[in-house]
Structures are given as structure tokens and as C-alpha cells.
Write a protein that holds these residues in place. Structure first.
Motif, mmCIF file in Angstrom:
data_model
loop_
_atom_site.group_PDB
_atom_site.id
_atom_site.type_symbol
_atom_site.label_atom_id
_atom_site.label_comp_id
_atom_site.label_asym_id
_atom_site.label_seq_id
_atom_site.Cartn_x
_atom_site.Cartn_y
_atom_site.Cartn_z
ATOM 1 N N LEU A 1 -104.208 -32.655 -14.181
ATOM 2 C CA LEU A 1 -104.183 -31.450 -13.230
ATOM 3 C C LEU A 1 -104.325 -30.161 -14.153
ATOM 4 O O LEU A 1 -104.695 -28.862 -13.552
ATOM 5 N N GLY A 2 -104.215 -30.289 -15.207
ATOM 6 C CA GLY A 2 -104.513 -29.085 -16.482
ATOM 7 C C GLY A 2 -103.042 -28.601 -16.709
ATOM 8 O O GLY A 2 -102.895 -27.340 -17.130
ATOM 9 N N TYR A 3 -102.000 -29.402 -16.412
ATOM 10 C CA TYR A 3 -100.502 -28.680 -16.878
ATOM 11 C C TYR A 3 -100.202 -29.488 -18.068
ATOM 12 O O TYR A 3 -100.429 -30.899 -18.342
ATOM 13 N N PRO A 4 -99.354 -28.723 -18.988
ATOM 14 C CA PRO A 4 -98.699 -29.461 -20.086
ATOM 15 C C PRO A 4 -97.552 -30.278 -19.509
ATOM 16 O O PRO A 4 -97.147 -29.939 -18.500
ATOM 17 N N PRO B 1 -97.548 -31.050 -25.689
ATOM 18 C CA PRO B 1 -96.679 -31.691 -26.581
ATOM 19 C C PRO B 1 -97.282 -33.069 -26.992
ATOM 20 O O PRO B 1 -98.097 -33.655 -26.324
ATOM 21 N N HIS B 2 -97.033 -33.725 -27.988
ATOM 22 C CA HIS B 2 -97.541 -35.036 -28.526
ATOM 23 C C HIS B 2 -98.952 -34.938 -28.786
ATOM 24 O O HIS B 2 -99.552 -36.091 -28.608
ATOM 25 N N LYS B 3 -99.639 -33.731 -28.867
ATOM 26 C CA LYS B 3 -101.294 -33.461 -29.040
ATOM 27 C C LYS B 3 -101.576 -34.373 -30.215
ATOM 28 O O LYS B 3 -102.492 -35.121 -29.655
ATOM 29 N N ALA B 4 -101.075 -34.331 -31.111
ATOM 30 C CA ALA B 4 -101.845 -35.160 -32.369
ATOM 31 C C ALA B 4 -101.734 -36.751 -32.022
ATOM 32 O O ALA B 4 -102.885 -37.544 -32.115
ATOM 33 N N ALA B 5 -100.688 -37.154 -31.708
ATOM 34 C CA ALA B 5 -100.541 -38.644 -31.199
ATOM 35 C C ALA B 5 -101.278 -39.177 -30.374
ATOM 36 O O ALA B 5 -102.131 -40.195 -30.287
ATOM 37 N N THR B 6 -101.487 -38.144 -29.097
ATOM 38 C CA THR B 6 -102.424 -38.391 -28.004
ATOM 39 C C THR B 6 -103.856 -38.403 -28.453
ATOM 40 O O THR B 6 -104.563 -39.572 -28.091
ATOM 41 N N LEU B 7 -104.239 -37.691 -29.369
ATOM 42 C CA LEU B 7 -105.795 -37.393 -29.528
ATOM 43 C C LEU B 7 -106.313 -38.599 -30.558
ATOM 44 O O LEU B 7 -107.119 -39.055 -30.568
ATOM 45 N N ALA B 8 -105.219 -38.833 -31.395
ATOM 46 C CA ALA B 8 -105.308 -40.051 -32.357
ATOM 47 C C ALA B 8 -105.353 -41.353 -31.641
ATOM 48 O O ALA B 8 -106.390 -42.149 -31.797
ATOM 49 N N THR B 9 -104.741 -41.742 -30.490
ATOM 50 C CA THR B 9 -104.810 -42.819 -29.737
ATOM 51 C C THR B 9 -106.064 -42.888 -28.912
ATOM 52 O O THR B 9 -107.036 -43.855 -28.855
ATOM 53 N N VAL B 10 -106.518 -41.829 -28.327
ATOM 54 C CA VAL B 10 -107.974 -41.785 -27.451
ATOM 55 C C VAL B 10 -108.886 -42.071 -28.562
ATOM 56 O O VAL B 10 -109.841 -42.890 -28.262
ATOM 57 N N ALA B 11 -108.865 -41.376 -29.783
ATOM 58 C CA ALA B 11 -109.849 -41.648 -30.663
ATOM 59 C C ALA B 11 -109.966 -43.153 -31.165
ATOM 60 O O ALA B 11 -111.187 -43.649 -31.402
ATOM 61 N N ARG B 12 -108.700 -43.612 -31.440
ATOM 62 C CA ARG B 12 -108.770 -45.123 -31.760
ATOM 63 C C ARG B 12 -109.315 -46.110 -30.704
ATOM 64 O O ARG B 12 -110.076 -47.078 -30.930
ATOM 65 N N ASP B 13 -109.225 -45.630 -29.670
ATOM 66 C CA ASP B 13 -109.583 -46.582 -28.462
ATOM 67 C C ASP B 13 -111.022 -46.439 -28.492
ATOM 68 O O ASP B 13 -111.884 -47.552 -28.332
#
Length: 588
Positions: A485-488, A569-581
Motif C-alpha cells: 500500500l506504500g506504507y512503512p 525498517p529492515h530494508k537491507a535484509a528484505t532487499l537481500a532476500t528478494v535479490a537472493r530469490d
């Protein structure tokens, strides 16, 4: 000893073939409980820890068996607690009888303790809804309530005032006209399958024969017609898309299916809906219209036993009100077989690629543990006749994509209500109904925590259910909905300490194991499934694993990006997970 009304109720339930009641006693149903006690040799009472679980168990029992589910609760708060599970039954069209207590008739309307007008409370959820006020209404009203629930596949409700429950069943305090005494023999109910009207079939054939790119969408209403579904799809050269409640209609590894549809579905299924020119819907009124073809894109044939459900989501060119099996059998010899399989072949290739992508996400080397890998281990270790029950949330995504229907496997979840917490109660009910089958509840930490006391119910009733907790210490689905929805994210992750549900399982007298390392997952799952009694695996999974839609829309990607730019929050971990997938998918 004179027969009381509570006993008359229990006896009539037994005569209807009911063998199990799920519930929780209270002073508002003492007379009913005495009736159940007097028939305990034929009517098993499954004592639960929360009335909501009793209603879920009755619903799960009805889903797994096709028979009437029955639950009971005391007056006031007990009756209120049943409601969530009863709405699950209503929205998924399964027959459940709810029985509740009520204060003595002499104090009704006096604002007595725990006085709740349950007939008003239940007027939306229950098709048949009555407070019994005279012993002479028995057992006729029990018959009427059960017939209503079975015929309409919905919820019926009877509430009994305390004084009436213990009144002699033969008593007639008002000398009213009796509603009629049913015969002493076991009650019967005729439920013939509904055949299709020949004119409806001809219109359906005209639409299907004119189509060039045909798709089938099948739901739970087609679960008794798997052979007919496959035969019609083969004749039409049509890929088969399955709703989530209809997941076990067709095996997931069958070459004709492209899997599920919607946010939890597959990319080939979504592409198929966007490109077909004809859609045959069988046993479903799929609630998410945005995933169905547009009105100017495709002509639609819809088969359903309930005419009121036809045309709810898309305009229907050929409605067929009939039993799915009978309609498809009659339709099959009327169809012109398609020799051109190019459309089907296109989606078979796309589905092969999708399966490779999903297999790649089941990466045993990822740390934190990938939830896809956890579900993959369960899928690999489970028997071919296992029953999987599931909660709502991100876990439904992992189950939808990584639990493979093969053999006689089954899959049950809260479809239209999509409520949290039914996974464990469903499993208990299914295990009770099928004691010789392996029953697995795949649940999130959020849903399990809501009704975790019912694991103790499984232990006490010696029901060897297996529980796999996908523990991300958060409300994962809500987290991702906020981001889309575009919210943190906000207020969706639990604070420390993390729960150790394995310790709870052990404390209950069951088998419990906590898993934190990827290398321990497979063996922990195998050991739990092999354990002879109730067992639980509490597995810490990656809390930043996104349940990505099969086909990401531009607006979804845009809102996802905007949320991150606002300080997610948890930006780096989330992006790393998406990239790994994505890397794993490309490597496959």
C-alpha cells in the motif's frame, strides 16, 4: 429416569448419524451436557479449550468428511466465541449445527448475568435460527435445523434456555398444538445430485465450441468430479486453473494444470486469465474478480449447484445450474475435440518453468531459513494420503505453491473468510475423522498462538496431529500488505523474547523440537512426522521473505519502492532476500 430435553437432543443427533460434538461446557448448558453424558457410548464429546476452536473443529470436520459438523457452547460469552468459526463455515458453504445455552425463561429480558440474545446475535450467520421454548418442539426442530444446514450447506443454530434443557421431554406445559412427531426410525434426507438442463448444456457447448483459447477454473464444488474435470480439459485442450479451496481437485503435477490463481497463485495461471477468450468455471464463484478475464475479453460458462452464485464476478454467457460431475459428464460427448494443442502447450511450458522457479526457492543453504524450504521438506516427507491444514497469512502462500497434491492428498484452509487460527483445530477434527491418516497443520506463529491450547486437546484425546510452525515472529501477511500500500511497516513484528512453541508442545506431553539452522530442518520434520503421537516443529524462518504475487503488477512494484524510500525498517535484509530469490530462480 425420565428423558429430559437435553437427552432428547442427544438421541436425535445420534439418529442423524452424528458421532462427535466439539465444545466447552458451562452452567448455561448443564442440561445439554447431561444429555450428551447419557449417550456418551454413541456420541463422543471433544472437550476444547476455547469455543472458537470448537466451531473451527466442526467446520474442519464438515470440510474433511462432507458430513454435518456440530459444536456446542454455553450462553453469553461462550456463544459469542463460536461466531468466527461459524462464519468460516457459512462463507465456505459447509454444514454446521451450533447449539448454545440461554438463561432460564423466567429471567429473560431482565438483564440477567451473561444474558445475550443469541437468536439476534446469530441472525446473519445462521440460516435456521431458533430458541426452543417448549419440550414438544423436540425433536422436530432438530430435524428442521439439520435439514437446513445440510440442504443449504450452511450454519443452523438452536439455543436452549436452562430450564427447558432439564424439562421432561414429554412435558407440554402450555398444551399447545404439537409441531408433529417425526417417525421413530432414523431420519432420512434425500439429496439427489442435480442434473443439467439440456438447453443449458447446448448453450454451454455453443460457447465452448466457438472458443479458440479456452481456460478452465475449478473450485471446491468440483472436488467430487476430478476425472470429469480432466476429461473435459483434455477434450477442449484447456489448461486447468484451481482455486485454493479446490487445490486437491486435480494433482499439482498433472500436465493439464497451471496451479492456483490470485495473489497466492502462479504466473502461468494469471497469464492464462489475461489471454483466454473463453472461460469454463466449475464449482467456484472465485471472489477476486480482478484476476478474472474482463467482460469484453472472454465468454464465460459457469457450472454451479447454487444458481445465486452464478454470474457474481463476471458476466456469464451460459449458466448451468447443476452438479459438477453430472454436468461435465453430460457435456463431454457434446464437445468437439480440439486437435490444435498450441494454446495448451504454451502454458504447459510456462508451468514447467514456474515449477523450476519454485523448486529453486526451496534452497537448503539459505540462512535464515527460507519458508519455501520448510514447506518443501514437509512436502517431501509427508505420505501420499496426507491431509494438510493451513492458516491464513504468508503461510498460505508457501502451502499453495510448495505443497504438492498427489495421490489422495487433501488441503483445507479458511477460504472466503480467510481467518487466522483454524489450522490446528481443522487438523484435530480431520485426525478425529480419519485416525489412520497423517494430518499436518502448517501454521504461522501468529495463528498458532491464538489457539495454541488446542495442542493440549490433541494430546489429551490421543490424536497424533503434526504441527509445523512457520515462525517469523511477526504478522507477515499484514507486514507485506502495508508495504504494497506504500506504507512503512508498523506494529507487525513481535518484541523479544521470541516464543518457543516446541517447549509448549513438550510441556503438554507431546513431541517438540525447535529449529534455528537450515541443516536441521529436514531431519526435524521427518522425526516429527514419524512420531507416533502429537508432534510440533517450531522453525525460525526468514522474517523478511516476501510472499510475492505470481505476476508483480506495476502499481505493486511502485508502492513497494515508495515504502522503502520512506524509510522502511529492515530494508537491507528484505532487499537481500528478494535479490537472493531472483538469483535462485535464474540459476534454476
Amino acid at each position: 429416569m425420565k428423558e429430559i430435553v437435553g437427552e432428547s437432543l442427544a438421541r436425535r443427533l445420534v439418529e442423524w448419524g452424528v458421532d462427535t460434538v466439539f465444545g466447552l461446557p458451562g452452567d448455561g448448558i448443564n442440561g445439554l451436557m447431561e444429555g450428551f453424558r447419557r449417550h456418551a457410548d454413541k456420541l463422543r464429546f471433544v472437550l476444547v479449550h476455547h469455543e472458537e476452536a470448537a466451531a473451527f473443529m466442526a467446520t474442519g470436520y464438515a470440510k474433511a468428511t462432507g458430513r454435518l459438523g456440530v459444536c456446542v457452547a454455553t450462553s453469553g460469552p461462550g456463544a459469542i466465541h463460536l461466531l468466527n468459526g461459524l462464519y468460516d463455515a457459512k462463507l465456505d458453504h459447509v454444514p454446521v449445527l451450533a447449539i448454545t445455552g440461554m438463561q432460564e425463561t423466567s429471567v429473560l429480558g431482565s438483564r440477567y448475568q451473561q444474558e445475550v440474545n443469541t437468536t439476534y446475535l446469530y441472525q446473519d450467520v445462521a440460516s435456521y435460527n431458533l430458541m426452543v421454548t417448549n419440550p414438544q418442539q423436540m425433536p422436530a426442530v432438530v430435524d428442521l435445523a439439520i435439514r437446513d444446514a445440510l440442504a443449504k450447506r450452511t450454519v443452523a443454530h438452536l439455543t436452549f434456555p436452562n430450564d427447558l434443557q432439564v424439562a421432561p421431554a414429554a412435558e407440554d406445559p402450555y398444551r399447545h398444538v404439537s409441531p408433529g412427531t417425526p417417525p421413530a426410525s432414523a431420519p432420512l434426507m434425500s439429496r439427489p445430485a442435480l442434473p443439467a438442463d439440456p438447453d443449458d448444456l447446448r448453450r454451454a457447448v455453443d460457447v465452448l465450441d466457438a472458443g479458440r483459447k479456452i481456460a478452465m477454473l475449478v473450485g471446491a464444488g468440483a472436488q467430487e468430479a476430478p476425472e470429469e474435470v480432466l476429461a473435459v480439459a483434455e477434450a477442449l485442450g484447456s489448461p486447468i486453473v484451481k482455486t485454493l479451496p479446490g487445490k486437491h481437485v486435480v494433482p499439482d503435477d498433472h500436465p493439464l494444470t497451471t496451479g492456483g490463481l490470485g495473489l497466492l497463485g502462479t504466473r502461468p495461471s494469471e497469464d492464462l486469465m489475461e489471454n483466454c477468450d473463453t472461460l469454463l468455471m466449475v464449482g467456484t464463484s472465485f471472489p477476486y474478480g480482478k484476476f478474472l478475464p474482463g467482460p469484453d475479453q472472454a465468454r464465460v460458462v459457469q457450472i454451479d449447484t447454487d444458481a445465486s452464485l452464478i454470474g457474481m464476478r463476471v458476466p456469464v454467457d451460459a449458466p448451468v445450474t447443476a452438479d459438477a460431475r453430472l454436468a461435465l459428464r453430460a457435456l463431454l460427448p457434446m464437445l468437439a475435440r480440439r486437435d490444435n494443442r498450441a494454446f495448451l502447450t504454451k502454458y504447459q511450458k510456462a508451468m514447467a518453468e514456474w515449477r523450476e522457479d519454485m523448486a529453486a526457492l526451496q534452497d537448503a543453504g539459505r540462512d535464515p531459513i527460507a519458508p519455501q524450504y520448510l514447506m518443501g521438506c514437509v512436502d517431501a516427507a509427508a505420505t501420499d494420503d496426507a491431509i494438510l491444514t493451513c492458516d491464513s497469512g504468508t503461510i498460505a502462500t508457501w502451502a499453495a505453491r510448495h505443497w504438492t497434491i498427489r495421490g489422495d492428498r487433501r488441503f483445507y484452509l479458511s477460504g472466503n473468510l480467510a481467518t487466522m487460527a483454524p489450522g490446528l483445530p481443522y487438523a484435530i477434527a480431520a485426525q478425529h475423522a480419519y485416525p489412520g491418516r497423517q494430518v499436518i497443520a502448517f501454521v504461522g506463529d501468529g495463528g498458532f498462538a491464538m489457539l495454541m491450547a488446542e495442542f493440549l486437546t490433541a494430546v489429551r484425546h490421543e490424536l497424533p496431529v503434526k504441527v509445523i510452525v512457520n515462525n517469523n515472529n511477526s504478522y507477515g501477511q499484514i507486514l507485506w500488505e502495508q508495504i504494497i500500500l506504500g506504507y512503512p511497516e508498523y506494529a507487525v513484528r513481535h518484541r523479544e523474547p521470541e516464543a518457543d512453541f516446541a517447549a509448549w508442545a513438550t510441556a503438554c506431553g507431546g513431541y517438540g523440537v525447535k529449529v534455528k539452522r537450515p541443516g536441521d530442518v529436514a531431519e526435524a520434520v521427518r522425526a516429527a512426522l514419524a512420531h507416533p503421537g502429537p508432534a510440533l516443529v517450531d522453525c525460525d524462518v526468514n522474517p523478511n521473505e516476501p510472499p510475492m504475487p505470481g505476476k508483480v503488477k506495476y502499481d505493486q512494484a511502485k508502492h513497494f519502492t515508495e515504502a522503502f524510500l520512506r524509510g522502511q525498517p529492515h530494508k537491507a535484509a528484505t532487499l537481500a532476500t528478494v535479490a537472493r530469490d531472483k538469483i535462485n530462480e535464474l540459476r534454476s
